[in-house]
Design a protein around this motif. Structure first.
Motif, PDB file in Angstrom:
ATOM      1  N   SER A 149      45.061  -5.613  45.867  1.00  0.00           N
ATOM      2  CA  SER A 149      45.471  -6.896  46.423  1.00  0.00           C
ATOM      3  C   SER A 149      46.918  -6.764  46.861  1.00  0.00           C
ATOM      4  CB  SER A 149      45.336  -7.998  45.360  1.00  0.00           C
ATOM      5  OG  SER A 149      45.920  -9.201  45.799  1.00  0.00           O
ATOM      6  N   HIS A 150      47.235  -7.212  48.083  1.00  0.00           N
ATOM      7  CA  HIS A 150      48.616  -7.070  48.547  1.00  0.00           C
ATOM      8  C   HIS A 150      48.886  -7.943  49.762  1.00  0.00           C
ATOM      9  CE1 HIS A 150      47.465  -4.591  52.091  1.00  0.00           C
ATOM     10  NE2 HIS A 150      46.529  -4.117  51.296  1.00  0.00           N
ATOM     11  N   HIS A 151      50.185  -8.118  50.040  1.00  0.00           N
ATOM     12  CA  HIS A 151      50.612  -8.786  51.257  1.00  0.00           C
ATOM     13  C   HIS A 151      50.454  -7.808  52.407  1.00  0.00           C
ATOM     14  CE1 HIS A 151      52.977 -11.101  54.127  1.00  0.00           C
ATOM     15  NE2 HIS A 151      52.982 -12.108  53.267  1.00  0.00           N
ATOM     16  N   GLU A 152      49.994  -8.314  53.544  1.00  0.00           N
ATOM     17  CA  GLU A 152      49.809  -7.462  54.714  1.00  0.00           C
ATOM     18  C   GLU A 152      51.064  -7.464  55.599  1.00  0.00           C
ATOM     19  OE1 GLU A 152      48.364  -5.342  56.537  1.00  0.00           O
ATOM     20  OE2 GLU A 152      46.731  -4.781  55.199  1.00  0.00           O
ATOM     21  N   VAL A 153      50.955  -6.829  56.783  1.00  0.00           N
ATOM     22  CA  VAL A 153      52.104  -6.615  57.659  1.00  0.00           C
ATOM     23  C   VAL A 153      52.693  -7.920  58.185  1.00  0.00           C
ATOM     24  CG1 VAL A 153      52.856  -5.590  59.839  1.00  0.00           C
ATOM     25  CG2 VAL A 153      51.291  -4.329  58.339  1.00  0.00           C
ATOM     26  N   ALA A 154      51.849  -8.822  58.660  1.00  0.00           N
ATOM     27  CA  ALA A 154      52.329 -10.055  59.292  1.00  0.00           C
ATOM     28  C   ALA A 154      52.754 -11.085  58.255  1.00  0.00           C
ATOM     29  CB  ALA A 154      51.234 -10.636  60.186  1.00  0.00           C
ATOM     30  N   ILE A 155      53.606 -12.013  58.662  1.00  0.00           N
ATOM     31  CA  ILE A 155      53.978 -13.112  57.778  1.00  0.00           C
ATOM     32  C   ILE A 155      52.731 -13.920  57.451  1.00  0.00           C
ATOM     33  CG2 ILE A 155      56.370 -13.249  58.582  1.00  0.00           C
ATOM     34  CD1 ILE A 155      55.511 -15.573  60.402  1.00  0.00           C
ATOM     35  N   GLY A 156      52.607 -14.307  56.188  1.00  0.00           N
ATOM     36  CA  GLY A 156      51.473 -15.132  55.780  1.00  0.00           C
ATOM     37  C   GLY A 156      50.143 -14.422  55.741  1.00  0.00           C
ATOM     38  N   GLN A 157      50.133 -13.092  55.859  1.00  0.00           N
ATOM     39  CA  GLN A 157      48.874 -12.336  55.950  1.00  0.00           C
ATOM     40  C   GLN A 157      48.610 -11.575  54.656  1.00  0.00           C
ATOM     41  OE1 GLN A 157      48.730  -8.985  58.671  1.00  0.00           O
ATOM     42  NE2 GLN A 157      46.684  -9.566  59.365  1.00  0.00           N
ATOM     43  N   HIS A 158      47.349 -11.570  54.222  1.00  0.00           N
ATOM     44  CA  HIS A 158      46.998 -11.008  52.916  1.00  0.00           C
ATOM     45  C   HIS A 158      45.696 -10.216  52.986  1.00  0.00           C
ATOM     46  CE1 HIS A 158      49.992 -13.735  51.112  1.00  0.00           C
ATOM     47  NE2 HIS A 158      49.583 -14.564  52.055  1.00  0.00           N
ATOM     48  N   GLU A 159      45.496  -9.377  51.962  1.00  0.00           N
ATOM     49  CA  GLU A 159      44.260  -8.605  51.863  1.00  0.00           C
ATOM     50  C   GLU A 159      43.921  -8.391  50.394  1.00  0.00           C
ATOM     51  OE1 GLU A 159      42.744  -4.087  52.892  1.00  0.00           O
ATOM     52  OE2 GLU A 159      43.952  -5.134  54.390  1.00  0.00           O
ATOM     53  N   ILE A 160      42.656  -8.562  50.061  1.00  0.00           N
ATOM     54  CA  ILE A 160      42.126  -8.264  48.727  1.00  0.00           C
ATOM     55  C   ILE A 160      40.900  -7.395  48.938  1.00  0.00           C
ATOM     56  CG2 ILE A 160      41.170  -9.216  46.589  1.00  0.00           C
ATOM     57  CD1 ILE A 160      42.633 -11.842  47.261  1.00  0.00           C
ATOM     58  N   ASN A 161      40.921  -6.194  48.404  1.00  0.00           N
ATOM     59  CA  ASN A 161      39.828  -5.248  48.615  1.00  0.00           C
ATOM     60  C   ASN A 161      38.884  -5.212  47.416  1.00  0.00           C
ATOM     61  OD1 ASN A 161      40.865  -4.491  51.102  1.00  0.00           O
ATOM     62  ND2 ASN A 161      42.120  -2.871  50.214  1.00  0.00           N
ATOM     63  N   PHE A 162      37.584  -5.230  47.687  1.00  0.00           N
ATOM     64  CA  PHE A 162      36.584  -5.138  46.629  1.00  0.00           C
ATOM     65  C   PHE A 162      35.754  -3.876  46.811  1.00  0.00           C
ATOM     66  CE2 PHE A 162      35.237  -8.101  49.962  1.00  0.00           C
ATOM     67  CZ  PHE A 162      34.028  -7.577  50.371  1.00  0.00           C
ATOM     68  N   LYS A 163      35.092  -3.473  45.761  1.00  0.00           N
ATOM     69  CA  LYS A 163      34.362  -2.207  45.714  1.00  0.00           C
ATOM     70  C   LYS A 163      33.212  -2.184  46.718  1.00  0.00           C
ATOM     71  CE  LYS A 163      32.031   0.864  42.387  1.00  0.00           C
ATOM     72  NZ  LYS A 163      32.890   2.034  42.603  1.00  0.00           N
ATOM     73  N   TYR A 164      33.027  -1.025  47.329  1.00  0.00           N
ATOM     74  CA  TYR A 164      31.924  -0.830  48.275  1.00  0.00           C
ATOM     75  C   TYR A 164      30.577  -0.980  47.566  1.00  0.00           C
ATOM     76  CZ  TYR A 164      30.905   3.778  46.350  1.00  0.00           C
ATOM     77  OH  TYR A 164      30.545   4.798  45.511  1.00  0.00           O
ATOM     78  N   ALA A 165      29.531  -1.115  48.361  1.00  0.00           N
ATOM     79  CA  ALA A 165      28.188  -1.305  47.807  1.00  0.00           C
ATOM     80  C   ALA A 165      27.157  -0.944  48.864  1.00  0.00           C
ATOM     81  CB  ALA A 165      28.010  -2.758  47.368  1.00  0.00           C
ATOM     82  N   ASP A 166      25.895  -1.041  48.503  1.00  0.00           N
ATOM     83  CA  ASP A 166      24.853  -0.920  49.520  1.00  0.00           C
ATOM     84  C   ASP A 166      25.096  -1.994  50.567  1.00  0.00           C
ATOM     85  OD1 ASP A 166      22.698  -3.312  49.114  1.00  0.00           O
ATOM     86  OD2 ASP A 166      23.598  -2.732  47.204  1.00  0.00           O
ATOM     87  N   VAL A 167      24.660  -1.762  51.789  1.00  0.00           N
ATOM     88  CA  VAL A 167      25.097  -2.571  52.918  1.00  0.00           C
ATOM     89  C   VAL A 167      24.713  -4.043  52.789  1.00  0.00           C
ATOM     90  CG1 VAL A 167      23.040  -2.048  54.321  1.00  0.00           C
ATOM     91  CG2 VAL A 167      25.213  -2.636  55.443  1.00  0.00           C
ATOM     92  N   LEU A 168      23.556  -4.361  52.215  1.00  0.00           N
ATOM     93  CA  LEU A 168      23.166  -5.757  52.062  1.00  0.00           C
ATOM     94  C   LEU A 168      24.079  -6.447  51.059  1.00  0.00           C
ATOM     95  CD1 LEU A 168      21.225  -8.009  52.873  1.00  0.00           C
ATOM     96  CD2 LEU A 168      19.720  -7.285  51.005  1.00  0.00           C
ATOM     97  N   THR A 169      24.350  -5.781  49.938  1.00  0.00           N
ATOM     98  CA  THR A 169      25.270  -6.352  48.953  1.00  0.00           C
ATOM     99  C   THR A 169      26.666  -6.506  49.547  1.00  0.00           C
ATOM    100  OG1 THR A 169      24.031  -5.380  47.117  1.00  0.00           O
ATOM    101  CG2 THR A 169      26.304  -6.008  46.671  1.00  0.00           C
ATOM    102  N   ALA A 170      27.091  -5.543  50.371  1.00  0.00           N
ATOM    103  CA  ALA A 170      28.408  -5.623  51.001  1.00  0.00           C
ATOM    104  C   ALA A 170      28.510  -6.840  51.922  1.00  0.00           C
ATOM    105  CB  ALA A 170      28.697  -4.340  51.775  1.00  0.00           C
ATOM    106  N   ALA A 171      27.444  -7.110  52.669  1.00  0.00           N
ATOM    107  CA  ALA A 171      27.447  -8.281  53.556  1.00  0.00           C
ATOM    108  C   ALA A 171      27.427  -9.570  52.744  1.00  0.00           C
ATOM    109  CB  ALA A 171      26.246  -8.225  54.499  1.00  0.00           C
ATOM    110  N   ASP A 172      26.633  -9.596  51.666  1.00  0.00           N
ATOM    111  CA  ASP A 172      26.644 -10.753  50.762  1.00  0.00           C
ATOM    112  C   ASP A 172      28.043 -10.964  50.192  1.00  0.00           C
ATOM    113  OD1 ASP A 172      23.919 -11.218  51.089  1.00  0.00           O
ATOM    114  OD2 ASP A 172      23.339 -10.161  49.258  1.00  0.00           O
TER     115      ASP A 172
END
Length: 452
Positions: free
Chosen positions: A192-215
């Motif tokens: 989890s971290h602040h991104e490049v732009a002001i007010g921009q953020h990212e939270i990364n979650f673990k990969y999964a099979d593609v259907l679970t990833a879309a869910d």
């Protein structure tokens, strides 16, 4: 990416026990429309048996891209593995829960207009070829202040930069609550971290099979918006909400798992890049088909204001083992974690349709035995137009209109989506383009109102 082994299986009896222990009173049956916008029908927990049996009906004619008025009765079939108690609903003696659902016809068959069913068909086609598909998406978002009526303003919630901590990053507390909510709903959060732009953020979650990833991507967007609102903020996955700042992407990491060999199909220790022949063909499929699918991975008029030179967005059709200026890169990890990262998608895309068409495009390269061009390791962002021409590096469509025309003319869209979703999607995008074309925008008034 190795294959996923999860504890996704959950029985009705286990769900009944959770409902009892957590005092769940309401069940939200969720699905998405053509644009990936989350919808739900809410019933009481006492109706769990009917829910599990797929007996909850809704009017499909009211959902964008679904059914005509004379064939409007559709049913929701929950995926039991997506059951989750909503952490923000929990009070003493009360809580709510949700299921993500696939949409069924009255005769019990899959409704062809459901984006989740489109992805399920892609999964089945991949399995027929001997592969499982794994995906890890990275969705960026912005946080904006709201006015006294709760409407979003153009004032960002902070003015921090890439990876900056508090006190500059005022979004840390918001991200912490998002993390807690996602974790309570079964996510494994990796960063989890602040991104490049002001007010921009990212939270990364673990990969999964593609259907679970879309869910997960669908749930993630809902949770982010819900928690932001609790802080009096507006979270947006609009690709380019601020002119002159980096836009938000949804970098999509994808790999194939060989079901027969039980190993990552993209890894070959003996290759110079440690990539398999399957990986090269998959890359070739993406590069060959990208112009025909970018209308899905970058579905808005606004999407093409992100895909411009100068803001770290991949505009150029090339691949590299490490170069982040290329459309496709291969992250450094090898072995079971070998994967392909396609960097053009943005988080406004419908995850089910986007992941389906990316996987289908790559598999098209595998099926046809397409040959990938040589990797390009120069900084493409710093190259002149002449240099790009000499290197024969093409660029992505520069507008939604161009992208939709490519989508309509290409083969991969109809092949992946089927006639219903393909036609409805083209119609929806044409309608959006016509609305944009006939609207008088602020830029026009500023430039022309007093001049002429």
């Amino acid at each position: 990416m190795a294959t996923i082994t999860t504890d996704k299986k959950i029985t009705v009896t286990e769900i009944q026990e959770i409902i009892k222990v957590k005092s769940v009173e309401l069940l939200h049956l969720q699905f998405v429309d053509l644009e990936g916008i989350l919808k739900h029908v809410t019933v009481t927990a006492e109706q769990l048996d009917s829910v599990v049996d797929g007996k909850i009906m809704f009017d499909g004619s009211s959902i964008k891209g679904f059914s005509p008025i004379n064939k409007s009765d559709l049913y929701l079939q929950p995926d039991l593995s997506t059951f989750a108690v909503l952490p923000w609903s929990v009070e003493e003696g009360y809580s709510e829960a949700r299921f993500l659902c696939s949409v069924k016809n009255p005769d019990g068959t899959d409704f062809e207009g459901d984006p989740r069913n489109v992805l399920k068909k892609t999964v089945e086609k991949a399995a027929d070829k001997g592969y499982a598909i794994n995906v890890g998406p990275e969705l960026e978002f912005f946080l904006f202040e709201t006015d006294e009526t709760g409407r979003p303003t153009q004032q960002t919630q902070d003015f921090a930069g890439y990876f900056e901590p508090s006190p500059h990053d005022n979004g840390e507390k918001v991200r912490l609550e998002i993390y807690r909510a996602l974790k309570a709903m079964g996510f494994t959060i990796e960063a989890s971290h602040h991104e490049v732009a002001i007010g921009q953020h990212e939270i990364n979650f673990k990969y999964a099979d593609v259907l679970t990833a879309a869910d997960s991507a669908t749930t993630y967007k809902w949770v982010v918006k819900t928690i932001a609102k609790q802080f009096g903020l507006h979270a947006t996955f609009m690709p380019k909400p601020i002119a002159g700042e980096n836009g938000s992407g949804m970098h999509t990491n994808i790999s194939l798992f060989d079901l027969a060999k039980q190993e990552n199909a993209f890894y070959d220790e003996g290759d110079e890049q440690q990539l398999s022949d399957t990986a090269y063909k998959f890359i070739a499929g993406l590069l060959t088909n990208v112009k025909s699918f970018v209308a899905v991975t970058n579905p808005l008029v606004n999407s093409y204001k992100r895909l411009v030179p100068g803001y770290e967005a991949p505009c150029y059709i090339a691949w590299s083992a490490s170069n982040r200026s290329a459309l496709i890169r291969i992250p450094a990890v090898r072995g079971p974690g070998t994967r392909v990262e396609i960097r053009c998608p943005d988080p406004s895309a419908n995850p089910y349709l986007a992941f389906a068409i990316i996987a289908s495009a790559g598999l098209d390269g595998v099926e046809k035995g397409l040959e990938a061009p040589a990797a390009f390791d120069r900084d493409i962002f710093s190259m002149t137009a002449e240099e790009l021409f000499l290197e024969e590096i093409d660029n992505l469509p520069t507008s939604l209109e161009f992208a939709v025309s490519e989508f309509e003319a290409g083969e991969i869209g109809r092949k992946t989506f089927g006639d219903h979703v393909f036609n409805e999607y083209v119609d929806a995008k044409r309608e959006e383009l016509d609305s944009f074309r006939t609207t008088v925008h602020g830029w026009e008034l500023e430039k022309y109102h007093t001049k002429f």
